[in-house]
Design a protein around this motif. Structure first.
Motif, PDB file in Angstrom:
ATOM      1  N   ARG A  33       0.817  -1.217   0.000  1.00  0.00           N
ATOM      2  CA  ARG A  33       0.000   0.000   0.000  1.00  0.00           C
ATOM      3  C   ARG A  33       0.850   1.267   0.000  1.00  0.00           C
ATOM      4  O   ARG A  33       0.419   2.309  -0.506  1.00  0.00           O
ATOM      5  CB  ARG A  33      -0.959   0.005   1.197  1.00  0.00           C
ATOM      6  CG  ARG A  33      -0.294   0.129   2.548  1.00  0.00           C
ATOM      7  CD  ARG A  33      -1.306   0.243   3.690  1.00  0.00           C
ATOM      8  NE  ARG A  33      -0.653   0.375   4.980  1.00  0.00           N
ATOM      9  CZ  ARG A  33      -0.239  -0.634   5.730  1.00  0.00           C
ATOM     10  NH1 ARG A  33      -0.409  -1.874   5.299  1.00  0.00           N
ATOM     11  NH2 ARG A  33       0.353  -0.427   6.888  1.00  0.00           N
ATOM     12  N   HIS A  34       2.054   1.199   0.563  1.00  0.00           N
ATOM     13  CA  HIS A  34       2.930   2.377   0.571  1.00  0.00           C
ATOM     14  C   HIS A  34       3.313   2.758  -0.856  1.00  0.00           C
ATOM     15  O   HIS A  34       3.301   3.944  -1.212  1.00  0.00           O
ATOM     16  CB  HIS A  34       4.184   2.109   1.392  1.00  0.00           C
ATOM     17  CG  HIS A  34       5.168   3.239   1.374  1.00  0.00           C
ATOM     18  ND1 HIS A  34       4.991   4.384   2.129  1.00  0.00           N
ATOM     19  CD2 HIS A  34       6.323   3.440   0.668  1.00  0.00           C
ATOM     20  CE1 HIS A  34       5.989   5.223   1.900  1.00  0.00           C
ATOM     21  NE2 HIS A  34       6.809   4.670   1.023  1.00  0.00           N
ATOM     22  N   TYR A  35       3.637   1.766  -1.672  1.00  0.00           N
ATOM     23  CA  TYR A  35       4.005   2.042  -3.061  1.00  0.00           C
ATOM     24  C   TYR A  35       2.813   2.596  -3.829  1.00  0.00           C
ATOM     25  O   TYR A  35       2.957   3.521  -4.637  1.00  0.00           O
ATOM     26  CB  TYR A  35       4.524   0.765  -3.727  1.00  0.00           C
ATOM     27  CG  TYR A  35       5.786   0.250  -3.092  1.00  0.00           C
ATOM     28  CD1 TYR A  35       7.018   0.814  -3.401  1.00  0.00           C
ATOM     29  CD2 TYR A  35       5.754  -0.777  -2.156  1.00  0.00           C
ATOM     30  CE1 TYR A  35       8.194   0.358  -2.804  1.00  0.00           C
ATOM     31  CE2 TYR A  35       6.913  -1.238  -1.559  1.00  0.00           C
ATOM     32  CZ  TYR A  35       8.127  -0.662  -1.885  1.00  0.00           C
ATOM     33  OH  TYR A  35       9.270  -1.108  -1.290  1.00  0.00           O
ATOM     34  N   GLU A  36       1.634   2.046  -3.584  1.00  0.00           N
ATOM     35  CA  GLU A  36       0.429   2.528  -4.254  1.00  0.00           C
ATOM     36  C   GLU A  36       0.133   3.970  -3.862  1.00  0.00           C
ATOM     37  O   GLU A  36      -0.266   4.779  -4.708  1.00  0.00           O
ATOM     38  CB  GLU A  36      -0.745   1.622  -3.909  1.00  0.00           C
ATOM     39  CG  GLU A  36      -0.608   0.212  -4.477  1.00  0.00           C
ATOM     40  CD  GLU A  36      -1.710  -0.719  -4.023  1.00  0.00           C
ATOM     41  OE1 GLU A  36      -2.049  -1.651  -4.763  1.00  0.00           O
ATOM     42  OE2 GLU A  36      -2.241  -0.511  -2.908  1.00  0.00           O
ATOM     43  N   ASN A  37       0.341   4.292  -2.574  1.00  0.00           N
ATOM     44  CA  ASN A  37       0.086   5.659  -2.113  1.00  0.00           C
ATOM     45  C   ASN A  37       1.032   6.662  -2.755  1.00  0.00           C
ATOM     46  O   ASN A  37       0.637   7.776  -3.113  1.00  0.00           O
ATOM     47  CB  ASN A  37       0.216   5.736  -0.586  1.00  0.00           C
ATOM     48  CG  ASN A  37      -0.907   5.019   0.134  1.00  0.00           C
ATOM     49  OD1 ASN A  37      -1.972   4.777  -0.435  1.00  0.00           O
ATOM     50  ND2 ASN A  37      -0.668   4.657   1.382  1.00  0.00           N
ATOM     51  N   VAL A  38       2.297   6.283  -2.894  1.00  0.00           N
ATOM     52  CA  VAL A  38       3.306   7.202  -3.437  1.00  0.00           C
ATOM     53  C   VAL A  38       3.257   7.261  -4.958  1.00  0.00           C
ATOM     54  O   VAL A  38       3.362   8.342  -5.557  1.00  0.00           O
ATOM     55  CB  VAL A  38       4.723   6.794  -2.974  1.00  0.00           C
ATOM     56  CG1 VAL A  38       5.785   7.662  -3.650  1.00  0.00           C
ATOM     57  CG2 VAL A  38       4.836   6.898  -1.463  1.00  0.00           C
ATOM     58  N   LEU A  39       3.077   6.111  -5.602  1.00  0.00           N
ATOM     59  CA  LEU A  39       3.200   6.021  -7.057  1.00  0.00           C
ATOM     60  C   LEU A  39       1.878   6.149  -7.791  1.00  0.00           C
ATOM     61  O   LEU A  39       1.858   6.364  -9.008  1.00  0.00           O
ATOM     62  CB  LEU A  39       3.863   4.686  -7.442  1.00  0.00           C
ATOM     63  CG  LEU A  39       5.262   4.476  -6.870  1.00  0.00           C
ATOM     64  CD1 LEU A  39       5.695   3.029  -7.061  1.00  0.00           C
ATOM     65  CD2 LEU A  39       6.262   5.423  -7.523  1.00  0.00           C
ATOM     66  N   GLY A  40       0.774   5.993  -7.060  1.00  0.00           N
ATOM     67  CA  GLY A  40      -0.533   6.173  -7.668  1.00  0.00           C
ATOM     68  C   GLY A  40      -1.269   4.872  -7.938  1.00  0.00           C
ATOM     69  O   GLY A  40      -0.671   3.795  -8.041  1.00  0.00           O
ATOM     70  N   GLU A  41      -2.582   4.986  -8.040  1.00  0.00           N
ATOM     71  CA  GLU A  41      -3.436   3.837  -8.341  1.00  0.00           C
ATOM     72  C   GLU A  41      -3.057   3.246  -9.698  1.00  0.00           C
ATOM     73  O   GLU A  41      -2.657   3.961 -10.618  1.00  0.00           O
ATOM     74  CB  GLU A  41      -4.897   4.274  -8.371  1.00  0.00           C
ATOM     75  CG  GLU A  41      -5.443   4.727  -7.023  1.00  0.00           C
ATOM     76  CD  GLU A  41      -5.745   3.578  -6.097  1.00  0.00           C
ATOM     77  OE1 GLU A  41      -5.973   2.458  -6.589  1.00  0.00           O
ATOM     78  OE2 GLU A  41      -5.740   3.794  -4.862  1.00  0.00           O
ATOM     79  N   GLY A  42      -3.201   1.956  -9.809  1.00  0.00           N
ATOM     80  CA  GLY A  42      -2.932   1.298 -11.078  1.00  0.00           C
ATOM     81  C   GLY A  42      -1.476   0.946 -11.321  1.00  0.00           C
ATOM     82  O   GLY A  42      -1.134   0.406 -12.376  1.00  0.00           O
ATOM     83  N   THR A  43      -0.613   1.240 -10.348  1.00  0.00           N
ATOM     84  CA  THR A  43       0.795   0.873 -10.481  1.00  0.00           C
ATOM     85  C   THR A  43       0.976  -0.596 -10.116  1.00  0.00           C
ATOM     86  O   THR A  43       0.630  -1.000  -9.006  1.00  0.00           O
ATOM     87  CB  THR A  43       1.683   1.729  -9.557  1.00  0.00           C
ATOM     88  OG1 THR A  43       1.514   3.109  -9.889  1.00  0.00           O
ATOM     89  CG2 THR A  43       3.145   1.345  -9.694  1.00  0.00           C
ATOM     90  N   PRO A  44       1.490  -1.416 -11.023  1.00  0.00           N
ATOM     91  CA  PRO A  44       1.732  -2.816 -10.668  1.00  0.00           C
ATOM     92  C   PRO A  44       2.921  -2.924  -9.721  1.00  0.00           C
ATOM     93  O   PRO A  44       3.999  -2.407 -10.001  1.00  0.00           O
ATOM     94  CB  PRO A  44       2.019  -3.486 -12.014  1.00  0.00           C
ATOM     95  CG  PRO A  44       2.472  -2.386 -12.913  1.00  0.00           C
ATOM     96  CD  PRO A  44       1.820  -1.130 -12.434  1.00  0.00           C
ATOM     97  N   VAL A  45       2.677  -3.568  -8.587  1.00  0.00           N
ATOM     98  CA  VAL A  45       3.706  -3.710  -7.550  1.00  0.00           C
ATOM     99  C   VAL A  45       3.796  -5.177  -7.146  1.00  0.00           C
ATOM    100  O   VAL A  45       2.768  -5.832  -6.923  1.00  0.00           O
ATOM    101  CB  VAL A  45       3.375  -2.859  -6.300  1.00  0.00           C
ATOM    102  CG1 VAL A  45       4.444  -3.058  -5.228  1.00  0.00           C
ATOM    103  CG2 VAL A  45       3.239  -1.389  -6.665  1.00  0.00           C
ATOM    104  N   ILE A  46       5.004  -5.679  -7.048  1.00  0.00           N
ATOM    105  CA  ILE A  46       5.244  -7.007  -6.502  1.00  0.00           C
ATOM    106  C   ILE A  46       6.214  -6.855  -5.336  1.00  0.00           C
ATOM    107  O   ILE A  46       7.280  -6.272  -5.476  1.00  0.00           O
ATOM    108  CB  ILE A  46       5.819  -7.971  -7.549  1.00  0.00           C
ATOM    109  CG1 ILE A  46       4.787  -8.227  -8.644  1.00  0.00           C
ATOM    110  CG2 ILE A  46       6.260  -9.289  -6.900  1.00  0.00           C
ATOM    111  CD1 ILE A  46       5.288  -9.109  -9.774  1.00  0.00           C
ATOM    112  N   ARG A  47       5.782  -7.355  -4.188  1.00  0.00           N
ATOM    113  CA  ARG A  47       6.643  -7.313  -3.013  1.00  0.00           C
ATOM    114  C   ARG A  47       7.359  -8.655  -2.884  1.00  0.00           C
ATOM    115  O   ARG A  47       6.756  -9.719  -3.036  1.00  0.00           O
ATOM    116  CB  ARG A  47       5.800  -7.041  -1.761  1.00  0.00           C
ATOM    117  CG  ARG A  47       6.622  -6.866  -0.495  1.00  0.00           C
ATOM    118  CD  ARG A  47       5.730  -6.571   0.689  1.00  0.00           C
ATOM    119  NE  ARG A  47       6.484  -6.601   1.936  1.00  0.00           N
ATOM    120  CZ  ARG A  47       5.941  -6.582   3.150  1.00  0.00           C
ATOM    121  NH1 ARG A  47       4.623  -6.523   3.273  1.00  0.00           N
ATOM    122  NH2 ARG A  47       6.699  -6.634   4.227  1.00  0.00           N
ATOM    123  N   ALA A  48       8.653  -8.593  -2.607  1.00  0.00           N
ATOM    124  CA  ALA A  48       9.460  -9.805  -2.519  1.00  0.00           C
ATOM    125  C   ALA A  48      10.287  -9.797  -1.240  1.00  0.00           C
ATOM    126  O   ALA A  48      10.707  -8.751  -0.760  1.00  0.00           O
ATOM    127  CB  ALA A  48      10.387  -9.914  -3.731  1.00  0.00           C
TER     128      ALA A  48
END
Length: 270
Positions: free
Chosen positions: A103-118
């Motif tokens: 959720r931190h990446y989505e908050n900073v980078l915006g909705e619709g950003t594909p994120v994979i946490r590893a």
């Protein structure tokens, strides 16, 4: 998205410490040209400085195929906002930063950003790591790419939910440190029984390393492998009577240690 996209559009490494370097070494060995890689790191190693074709601390491409986030969590607030223009869908963000939720990446980078946490671990440095991954939404192609990239340094497993990441962190992410401490204490115990320090350490390292390899390679589970070593009323049985004590041995100690690590991981993710 596949490796062809990575070669053509580029890959950005945000932070290139031990884990980032281990991954980069694996990718270069697998055929990814250094000219397809951009690295942003304030303190690059000599190895990075000497890589021909690598884009080190240069202006980033506008639309890279992938950004690997490998900075320390405390550096995230400063480094990530600079990449906001890459958010929104065209670039995959793959994070190996411990404790930072999707959720931190989505908050900073915006909705619709594909994120994979590893969550990788340090044996990745010798190609013997294991990494758990979880995406922020459906996207088989993105997961396949992330898995292919991370397999350059070892095994990859896919999680069912991000909530499992705290337990993974506690078991495999932090786990190498538990094993290293076992080696330390086993060697010290050998010294206490009269062995020279260098011999005790050599025996401890080879025993733990060999037993781990045997556990991975054998068709028998670790419990059966333990039984195989243990003669009734023999030397191993005498030691296991201490280590397997339900109040003071491994059955009591390791669950407490893993729970402490998982709890801390949850705290960092809040």
């Amino acid at each position: 998205m596949d490796m062809t996209d990575v070669r053509e559009r580029g890959l950005v490494l945000l932070g290139c410490g031990k884990m980032g370097s281990a991954l980069l070494q694996g990718w270069l060995a697998g055929g990814l040209p250094a000219s397809s890689v951009w690295v942003k790191d304030p303190n690059p190693s000599d190895w990075l400085n000497e890589l021909d074709g690598l884009h080190l601390n240069e202006a980033l491409p506008g639309d890279p195929a992938l950004v690997l986030v490998a900075v320390k969590p405390q550096m995230m607030a400063e480094a990530l906002p600079d990449l906001k223009a890459m958010g929104g869908g065209g670039t995959l963000f793959l994070s190996v930063a411990a404790g930072t939720p999707i959720r931190h990446y989505e908050n900073v980078l915006g909705e619709g950003t594909p994120v994979i946490r590893a969550m990788p671990n340090t044996p990745a440095a010798i190609g013997r790591g294991i990494t758990a991954i979880i995406p922020n939404g459906p996207g088989a192609a993105s997961m396949d790419l992330a898995e292919a990239l991370l397999m350059a340094v070892g095994q990859v497993v896919r999680l069912e939910s991000e909530g499992q990441m705290d337990a993974v962190t506690a078991v495999s992410g932090s786990g190498p440190a538990y094993v290293f401490h076992l080696i330390e204490t086993l060697a010290k115990a050998g010294e206490a029984q009269g062995l020279p320090a260098d011999l005790a350490m050599r025996l401890a390292k080879a025993t733990v390393g060999g037993a781990g390899q045997l556990a991975e390679d054998s068709a028998e589970d670790p419990a059966q492998l333990r039984v195989n070593v243990t003669s009734p009323k023999g030397t191993t049985a005498a030691a296991l009577s201490v280590l397997m004590d339900e109040d003071t041995g491994f059955p009591a100690l390791l669950p407490r240690a893993v729970a402490a690590a998982a709890d801390r991981s949850r705290e960092l993710g809040q």
